[in-house]
Structures are given as structure tokens and as C-alpha cells.
Enzyme design. Structure first.
Site, PDB file in Angstrom:
ATOM      1  N   HIS A 340      30.030  17.871 -16.605  1.00 41.27           N
ATOM      2  CA  HIS A 340      28.987  17.715 -15.839  1.00 41.27           C
ATOM      3  C   HIS A 340      28.482  18.639 -14.630  1.00 41.27           C
ATOM      4  O   HIS A 340      27.719  18.194 -13.783  1.00 41.27           O
ATOM      5  CB  HIS A 340      29.223  16.349 -15.008  1.00 41.27           C
ATOM      6  CG  HIS A 340      29.500  15.084 -15.928  1.00 41.27           C
ATOM      7  ND1 HIS A 340      28.637  14.151 -16.437  1.00 41.27           N
ATOM      8  CD2 HIS A 340      30.586  14.745 -16.755  1.00 41.27           C
ATOM      9  CE1 HIS A 340      29.106  13.613 -17.174  1.00 41.27           C
ATOM     10  NE2 HIS A 340      30.342  13.635 -17.479  1.00 41.27           N
ATOM     11  N   LYS A 527      19.507  10.923  -3.916  1.00 42.50           N
ATOM     12  CA  LYS A 527      20.575  11.470  -4.499  1.00 42.50           C
ATOM     13  C   LYS A 527      21.643  11.929  -3.439  1.00 42.50           C
ATOM     14  O   LYS A 527      21.321  11.820  -2.068  1.00 42.50           O
ATOM     15  CB  LYS A 527      20.124  12.692  -5.288  1.00 42.50           C
ATOM     16  CG  LYS A 527      19.257  13.839  -4.819  1.00 42.50           C
ATOM     17  CD  LYS A 527      18.677  14.705  -5.432  1.00 42.50           C
ATOM     18  CE  LYS A 527      17.488  14.454  -6.264  1.00 42.50           C
ATOM     19  NZ  LYS A 527      17.836  14.447  -7.685  1.00 42.50           N
ATOM     20  N   ARG A 528      22.799  12.287  -4.066  1.00 40.38           N
ATOM     21  CA  ARG A 528      23.817  12.904  -3.144  1.00 40.38           C
ATOM     22  C   ARG A 528      23.239  14.062  -2.321  1.00 40.38           C
ATOM     23  O   ARG A 528      22.460  14.715  -2.761  1.00 40.38           O
ATOM     24  CB  ARG A 528      25.057  13.280  -3.951  1.00 40.38           C
ATOM     25  CG  ARG A 528      25.982  12.137  -4.330  1.00 40.38           C
ATOM     26  CD  ARG A 528      26.458  11.139  -3.415  1.00 40.38           C
ATOM     27  NE  ARG A 528      27.321  12.036  -2.186  1.00 40.38           N
ATOM     28  CZ  ARG A 528      28.295  12.686  -2.538  1.00 40.38           C
ATOM     29  NH1 ARG A 528      29.189  12.235  -3.641  1.00 40.38           N
ATOM     30  NH2 ARG A 528      29.257  13.428  -1.714  1.00 40.38           N
ATOM     31  N   LYS A 533      20.652  20.502  -4.295  1.00 36.70           N
ATOM     32  CA  LYS A 533      19.772  19.661  -4.504  1.00 36.70           C
ATOM     33  C   LYS A 533      18.301  19.848  -3.695  1.00 36.70           C
ATOM     34  O   LYS A 533      17.369  19.228  -3.679  1.00 36.70           O
ATOM     35  CB  LYS A 533      20.211  18.229  -4.256  1.00 36.70           C
ATOM     36  CG  LYS A 533      21.394  17.828  -5.573  1.00 36.70           C
ATOM     37  CD  LYS A 533      21.746  16.477  -5.282  1.00 36.70           C
ATOM     38  CE  LYS A 533      23.050  16.052  -6.168  1.00 36.70           C
ATOM     39  NZ  LYS A 533      22.637  15.784  -7.733  1.00 36.70           N
ATOM     40  N   THR A 637      19.814  11.861 -13.231  1.00 38.00           N
ATOM     41  CA  THR A 637      19.510  10.645 -13.895  1.00 38.00           C
ATOM     42  C   THR A 637      18.605   9.740 -13.237  1.00 38.00           C
ATOM     43  O   THR A 637      17.965   8.980 -13.717  1.00 38.00           O
ATOM     44  CB  THR A 637      21.028   9.735 -14.512  1.00 38.00           C
ATOM     45  OG1 THR A 637      21.708   9.649 -13.119  1.00 38.00           O
ATOM     46  CG2 THR A 637      21.631  10.617 -15.366  1.00 38.00           C
ATOM     47  N   LYS A 641      15.208   7.473 -13.861  1.00 40.48           N
ATOM     48  CA  LYS A 641      14.702   5.816 -13.382  1.00 40.48           C
ATOM     49  C   LYS A 641      13.410   6.237 -12.839  1.00 40.48           C
ATOM     50  O   LYS A 641      12.643   5.277 -13.149  1.00 40.48           O
ATOM     51  CB  LYS A 641      16.047   5.430 -12.538  1.00 40.48           C
ATOM     52  CG  LYS A 641      17.256   5.377 -13.120  1.00 40.48           C
ATOM     53  CD  LYS A 641      18.234   5.310 -12.136  1.00 40.48           C
ATOM     54  CE  LYS A 641      19.745   5.647 -12.821  1.00 40.48           C
ATOM     55  NZ  LYS A 641      20.774   6.103 -12.020  1.00 40.48           N
TER      56      LYS A 641
END
Ligand code: 26Y
Length: 791
Positions: A340, A527-528, A533, A637, A641
Site C-alpha cells: 500500500h 484524509k490523514r 497529500k 479510497t 466515496k
């Protein structure tokens, strides 16, 4: 039990009796918790019938199982999925209406089972739901953490961590199985392959039922708890303390040596216990260990359960007395590994001394595996430097990913781009050695939770247009494409969004006091918190927009109101991530309180983003922020959504965004920034100069100047700004101009309703591929080869 859930009246009778029996209460005076607990008890008992039926079926038909080993299962509230998947929600709803109960409110009493912290854990939870729903005998295996990932509060703009004591109330869905306890040794020393004088720990399984959707299949997630055992002679303080720490929390602080021991101990405990219980079951059914691969696949979710590989070797050689080669073949036909991660620093390595000290026999086995692996590479004439990179033990550490690749028959990435990067760059040496092991399984999400449950408004719209069959097979939602340009349908989507925005506005008002404008664009990044990111890129643009609204009348006139919403937890020791959280919060206070821009721009940081918060956020979004540095996000992911709920992606071509854009159509997303290839080339060239970008861009200079005014003194966010100017490893400044342009484009497109809602509908219609039912079916077709449970 059967009759209890067969209609509203029998359920009402049973509920009243149970409430009296359990709490000595009646419908009127029962507390919210008592109402919840009674419902959960009744439902769990009912599900036990299907669980037994499934267990017996699997046993009698000798079905192969997949055991999904994962450090994390971020399952959230089970009451939700259990009610929905069992099909009893309507009966309970009707009964509760009669009682004057609000089912929604009662569901919210359940604490989120926060047995995970991010994407990997939520993926594991979606996989449980999907595997049971497509009737495959897949069982989860993990640890029963007493504290979930921390509860986040924002105090004085900063993240503060509080313990998540999710087990304070009894967890009704679990069942302790003493009879299936196993014993796990740590420490000791080895004499002729025999472990002497170890410290024994008892591992007790707690099984949590996993309910398939409308198919009477119920599997389980097995959570291991460590306990003291009389096998260990001396129950002194050290021993009791050591045992009690194992289950205390997920990812304990590992900055010191004791923390590293603890993490490795957690990994060995749930890996070894899971393997042992599978072998016990296998043998109890009268099968030979030589046939293990016929009956089990052990799926290794990232490297945290790597130890199942040497542990299985140990059992086969030391306990079952097979030779090395025979044992190795069995291991190699039984284990499969999912990667991952692309970030090199996230690839797990364990210090040799710690490893050898805690797990002496396992270390010996890894050494032997390494010796044979190196010999094989030498026989194939690999150069010494290659061998040094690939071997299982090197630079005084045990390399978990290398063990996984060597010991597994399948190695998969989690999105097409990710798998290509693994094959061609990150793990290229291994790919050349084992081309047939590598395969892709693009992640997915369970549409039952992430659409059917959280967005009944959208479900209704889709049902009316294309019927209900799509609820069972999400690929059928494609038929919605025919309505993409239908203005009537577009209006329905718009009013669905409005309803979901209103619910979110109310929640945010309660939580933060900030009142959001329902007419604004809802632009959400949840998200984290991680530098790759690039929440920071988002903030830089927000500040730029803010300054421009104050200085450029024409811009202001054409700007459609926009709410920027963030939710993110930072790892407690990740200083930069915490600085970014503080920056977002500081910026939000200034912007939200500026009367000049107030009706046009708002920024909110919701605290303690978790599965239950996510359920409010995804359906309300117009824009899904997926802005990682290309090549760094394995899949994502959350992006799926958002898509499924009709948001348009503003994103880089990274992870599954690539497939999202391909499926929905490039012109139905807003794609910007460097590509993965360009990013890789920049790293290779090694001449990236963020300061030069800054010096040539007035906008960046203005934004930085603004940030410098935010500190308690002039240099407050130096850490963040200097990093951007001097290093900027994640190429924030390189993508800034392109991101600003993408944001402007999004704001403009939103004002053209026909175009925007066409884009929105195209996203929903093409989200079918991202059902985790599809993902699981592909794992099964290519890797597991399980037979369906068919009653
Ligand atoms: C501390 C260390 C042992 C560790 C702990 C947790 C290393 C990694 C992780 C978790 C990683 C993770 O959540 N990865 C995410 O997995 C998702 C599911 O495949 C992907 O969608 C996402 O891109 C990836 O970052």
C-alpha cells in the site's frame, strides 16, 4: 429467535421483554444507551444463527478460506452495517417509529470501533463487508486494541490528542472464545532450533460477526487479546506490564526502543496467533498440513503481518517436522502480499538486535531464508550491489517487504498506476526476478455503507430512474449516464446535494460554531494529514483567493461562494503535519471573521475526522480534493466515496484518480499538476529549485507574507515556509500555479449548472467499478480461488 425479526409486532414484543430483562426498564424510561444495547443484543443473537449456519457450511463443504491479516480494521459503527445487511432495518425502523424512538439517534450511541487510522484500515473494513456480501469465506485477523486511534481536539488552533476509550461501554458484537486461546512465546534463546526459556503470553480470540448483504452469510473478524498465562512461572511486575501493553493501543509511540519492541511484539502476536488458530482448525478437520495451501490463503495487508511467513516456516519445520524445501513450498503457495506504500521511508524495517532478542527462533529462520535467497541470486549471477539491496537482512535491519515478496505467490498494488510504479521503479528488481507474482487490484469501497446508508436521497433518485438492481451490482449504475444532460435529473441531484449540505452545516455549526453558506461550493479535503497529500497546497490557494477577493473587485464579482472543509489527524510525533493543522486553523479564524469576504469564503477544520464524520462529509461535497504529489498516493479510497456521491475531483493524476478520470471522462474531472513521470524525472534530475519559483511568482510572495503575519512572532511558521523554499520534496510550489488555475476553473464551472451537474452525474454513473465487491471478486479470481457459500 427466528420469529423475532420477522415482523414489527414480534420485534416490539421481544424488544420490550429484553429491555426489561437486561436493564429492568420500559419503553419510556430506558436511556438512549439502554435502547441501543437492547437492540444490539437482540440483533447479535439473531445473527448468531446465520453465523453458525455459515460456519457449518464452510466446514461441511471443506471450503478454502482466506484469512485477511491486517493491523487495522477501521470498521466504524457495526450497528449500521449489521442492520442494513441483515435486512432487518425496516422492521426495526417501523417498531421504533411506534415507540417514538429515533433509530438514527440510537445508532449514534455506538462508539466507532477505531481499530485503524486511515485508508489501509478502512479498506480492510470494506473488504470484510464485500467478501461476506459476495458470499466468500474470508475472515479478518487483527488485534483487539483497548484504545483506538486517538480522539483529536483542536485547542488554541493546535491538535491535542486524547485517548479513545472505545471499549468503555461493552462491545456487544464481540464474543470471547476461551477454548480457542493459543500460546505465544517471546524472548528466550535457541538451542539446536529449540526455543528455551521463553516468556509465554496467552492470546485469546474475540470474534466479531461480519454480515453479508441479504444473503444470510455471516463470517467474522477475529481480534486477539494478550493475557498472562501460568505457563510463565513468574508473574512479576515486568511480566504483567509487558502483557498488558500489547493490547493497549494501535501504533504505540516507537521513538524509543521499548516502543519498537512493543510494536514488533504486537505484530508477532496477531500473526502467530492467527496462523496457529488456522492450523489448529485445519488439523482438527483431519487434514494434513501438506495440504495447507488447498485450504488457506493468508493475505498480508501491507508488511505489518509479515511474520506469518517465518512463523509458518517454524511451525512446519519445528512442529510438523517437514524439511525446509517442503515447508517453503507450502509457505509460498499460501501467502499473498498487498503493498500500500510507495514512500520508501514507509517500508518497514526492524533493527536486527531487537528482532533477534524478541524472536530468536524466528530470526534464525529469517537468516536461513536470507541465506538461501542470496545463494539463489548469486546462482543467477546477480551483482553484489543488487544482492545487497534485495536481501532480506541488510544494513543491520530485517526488511519486511523483501520477506513478503520472496515468501508470497502474489504481490499486488492497489491501483493501476501504483502497480506500474512498483513494477517499473520501486520494486523493479523483484519484478524482474518474479514477473508472474505481480498483479494489480484497484481498491474499492463498499457502496452499501458509502451510498446506500449515507445517502438515501441519492438512492431514491437512482432507483426511480433505473430501478433497484444496481444496489446489488453497482456496475449497473452506469445506466445513469443516459440522464447526465437531463435538466430535470440535474435539478434532483442539486437538491440532493442541498439536503446533504444542510445536514452537514448543522453538524459543523454544533461542532465548531461556524455557520456555512448553503449556496456555496462545498470543497472538501478529508484524509490523514501528510505532506505528500498536500493539504498545504490547498491552504496556499485559499489564502491566495482570500487576498484576491480583498484586492480584485472583478475577481470578487465573478467568484462563486466557496466553503473549504478539512478533516485530518496528524501522527502525534509528526511536527510538520501538526504545524499545517495549526496553519489551517489560524487561517480559518481570520477568513471566517473578515466581513469583507465573509459571505464568499469560509474555511473549516472539523476535529476528530473518523468514519462517522465521513458519513456526513462525503455526500455534501461538490468538490473532492485529491491533490497528492503524483506517484505518492498508492490509491486513495476517499476519492471513490466522493465520486459515488456525485462530487467532481480536483486532482492530480495519482493513485486511483487516474482510473476515476479515465472512467468518468477526463472532462468530468478537473485534473492539474505534474504527472507521476514528470515528478520522477524531477527527482532524478535533482535540480528542483522551489525558491526560484517563489521568486518569480508574486502570488506566492503575497501568500507567504500573509502567513508570516500569523505567528505569535514574525517567525512562527518558519518551519513550514523554509521547508517549502529550501526543499519542498512534495513539489507544492511546482504545482501551485496549475492548482490555482484548476481551482479557478472549478469555481467557474460550478456556475454553469448544466455543465456541473452533468459532470456530477457522470461521476456517479461511472463509480460502479470502484465497488469493493468488484475488488474482492478480482482478488478471488486471480489470487484466492475460494468457492462461494451457497445455501
Ligand atoms: C507506522 C507504519 C507501520 C505504518 C502504519 C500505517 C505504515 C503504513 C500505514 C498505513 C498506510 C495506509 O493507510 N496506506 C493507504 O492505503 C490505502 C488503501 O490501499 C490507499 O488507498 C492509500 O493510498 C494508502 O496511503
Amino acid at each position: 429467535m427466528k420469529e423475532i425479526f420477522s415482523n414489527k409486532d414480534t420485534f416490539k414484543g421481544a424488544f420490550i421483554a429484553a429491555l426489561d430483562h437486561l436493564f429492568n426498564k420500559n419503553i419510556e424510561n430506558a436511556s438512549l444507551y439502554e435502547r441501543y444495547a437492547t437492540l444490539a443484543h437482540l440483533l447479535d443473537k439473531k445473527l448468531a444463527e446465520d453465523y453458525n449456519k455459515t460456519t457449518n457450511y464452510v466446514k461441511e463443504n471443506n471450503l478454502k478460506k482466506t484469512i485477511y491479516f491486517s493491523m487495522e480494521f477501521l470498521i466504524g459503527r457495526l450497528i449500521t452495517s449489521n442492520l442494513m445487511n441483515s435486512g432487518y432495518a425496516p422492521i426495526v425502523q417501523a417498531a421504533f417509529n411506534d415507540f417514538g424512538y429515533d433509530l438514527n439517534e440510537i445508532e449514534q450511541v455506538e462508539a466507532d470501533a477505531g481499530l485503524g487510522n486511515g485508508g489501509l484500515g478502512r479498506l480492510a473494513a470494506c473488504f470484510l463487508d464485500s467478501a461476506a456480501s459476495v458470499a466468500l469465506p474470508l475472515y479478518g485477523n487483527s488485534l483487539r486494541y483497548e484504545k483506538g486511534f486517538f480522539v483529536q481536539k483542536i485547542e488554541n488552533n493546535k491538535q491535542v490528542e486524547y485517548p479513545d476509550n472505545w471499549l468503555n461501554n461493552p462491545f456487544i458484537w464481540e464474543e470471547r472464545k476461551d477454548a480457542e486461546a493459543v500460546y505465544i512465546p517471546f524472548y528466550g534463546y535457541v538451542e539446536y532450533t529449540v526455543l528455551k526459556n521463553p516468556v509465554w503470553v496467552k492470546a485469546v480470540p474475540y470474534d466479531v460477526k461480519v454480515v453479508g448483504a441479504n444473503n444470510e452469510v455471516v463470517t467474522h473478524l477475529r481480534l486477539w487479546k494478550a493475557e498472562p498465562t501460568s505457563l510463565h512461572y513468574n508473574h512479576d511486575e515486568w511480566y504483567l506490564n509487558m502483557v498488558s501493553k500489547i493490547n493497549e493501543s494501535l501504533y504505540p509511540d516507537d521513538s524509543k526502543e521499548a516502543g519498537k519492541y512493543l510494536r514488533l511484539q504486537q505484530q508477532y502476536l496477531f500473526s502467530a496467533a492467527g496462523i496457529k488458530s488456522a492450523i489448529n482448525e485445519h488439523k482438527a478437520l483431519g487434514r494434513s498440513v501438506k495440504d495447507l495451501a488447498k485450504y488457506y490463503t493468508f493475505q498480508i495487508n501491507d508488511t505489518h503481518p509479515t511474520l506469518i511467513i517465518p512463523e509458518l516456516m517454524r511451525i512446519l519445520m519445528d512442529e510438523e517436522h517437514l524439511g525446509y524445501d517442503e515447508a517453503w513450498q507450502i509457505v509460498n503457495e499460501t501467502c499473498a502480499y498487498t503493498n500500500h506504500t510507495i514512500l520508501a521511508e514507509a517500508l518497514e524495517k526492524w533493527n536486527v538486535d531487537i528482532f533477534r532478542n524478541l524472536l530468536p527462533r524466528i530470526y534464525e529462520i529469517v537468516e536461513e531464508m536470507n541465506r538461501r535467497f542470496v545463494r539463489m541470486l548469486q546462482e543467477k549471477s546477480y551483482a553484489e550491489n543488487k544482492i545487497n539491496e534485495m536481501k532480506l537482512i541488510g544494513n543491520n535491519s530485517v526488511r519486511m517487504a523483501n520477506i513478503c515478496i520472496y515468501g508470497s505467490y502474489s504481490v499486488n498494488g492497489v491501483a493501476a498506476l501504483h502497480t506500474e510504479i512498483l513494477k517499473n521503479i520501486e520494486l523493479n528488481d523483484f519484478y524482474q526476478l518474479y514477473p508472474n507474482k505481480f498483479n494489480n487490484k484497484t481498491n474499492g469501497i463498499t457502496h452499501r455503507r458509502w451510498l446506500l446508508h449515507i445517502n438515501p436521497e441519492l438512492v431514491k433518485i437512482i432507483d426511480k430512474l433505473i430501478g433497484t438492481e444496481w444496489q446489488k451490482d453497482l456496475s449497473l449504475v452506469k445506466a445513469l449516464e443516459n440522464y447526465a444532460t437531463d435538466t430535470k435529473v440535474q435539478k434532483q441531484i442539486k437538491s440532493m446535494k442541498l439536503a446533504k449540505k444542510r445536514a452537514l452545516i448543522q453538524k459543523i455549526k454544533e461542532d465548531t460554531g461556524v455557520e456555512l453558506n448553503e449556496k456555496a461550493i462545498f470543497d472538501i479535503q478529508i484524509k490523514r494529514l501528510h505532506e505528500y497529500k498536500r493539504q498545504l497546497l490547498n491552504v496556499l490557494n485559499i489564502i491566495y483567493v482570500y487576498l484576491r477577493l480583498k484586492s480584485d473587485k472583478n475577481f470578487k464579482k465573478n467568484f462563486h461562494a466557496q466553503n473549504f472543509i478539512f478533516g485530518a489527524k496528524a501522527a502525534p510525533s509528526y511536527v510538520m503535519a501538526k504545524d499545517i493543522i495549526e496553519l489551517i486553523n489560524k487561517v480559518s479564524h481570520i477568513i471566517n471573521n473578515d466581513p469583507e469576504t465573509n459571505d464568499l469564503l469560509k474555511v473549516v477544520f472539523v476535529s476528530n475526522y473518523n468514519v462517522s464524520y465521513a458519513e456526513f462529509l462525503f455526500p455534501a461535497a461538490d468538490i473532492s480534493e485529491q491533490i497528492s504529489t503524483a506517484s505518492k498516493e498508492a490509491s486513495g479510497t476517499g476519492n471513490m466515496k466522493f465520486m459515488l456521491n456525485g462530487a467532481v475531483t480536483v486532482g492530480t493524476l495519482d493513485g486511483a484518480n487516474v482510473e476515476i478520470a479515465e472512467l468518468a471522462g477526463m472532462n468530468n474531472e478537473i485534473i492539474f499538476g505534474l504527472t507521476a513521470e514528470e515528478v520522477t524525472n524531477i527527482y532524478k534530475a535533482n535540480n528542483y529549485n522551489p525558491r526560484a519559483i517563489y521568486e518569480q511568482d508574486q502570488r506566492l510572495q503575497d501568500v507567504f507574507a500573509f502567513i508570516r503575519t500569523l505567528g505569535d512572532n514574525e517567525h512562527y511558521f518558519d518551519n513550514v515556509l523554509n521547508n517549502l523554499l529550501n526543499k519542498d520534496y512534495f513539489l507544492v510550489l511546482a504545482d501551485f500555479a496549475s492548482y490555482v488555475e484548476a481551482q479557478e476553473k472549478a469555481n467557474k464551472l460550478y456556475q454553469d449548472e448544466q455543465t456541473w451537474y452533468k459532470m456530477s452525474i457522470m461521476n456517479i454513473a461511472n463509480a460502479g467499478f470502484f465497488s469493493s465487491d468488484r475488488t474482492i471478486s478480482q482478488y478471488n479470481a486471480d489470487i484466492w480461488h475460494l468457492k462461494e457459500i451457497k445455501f
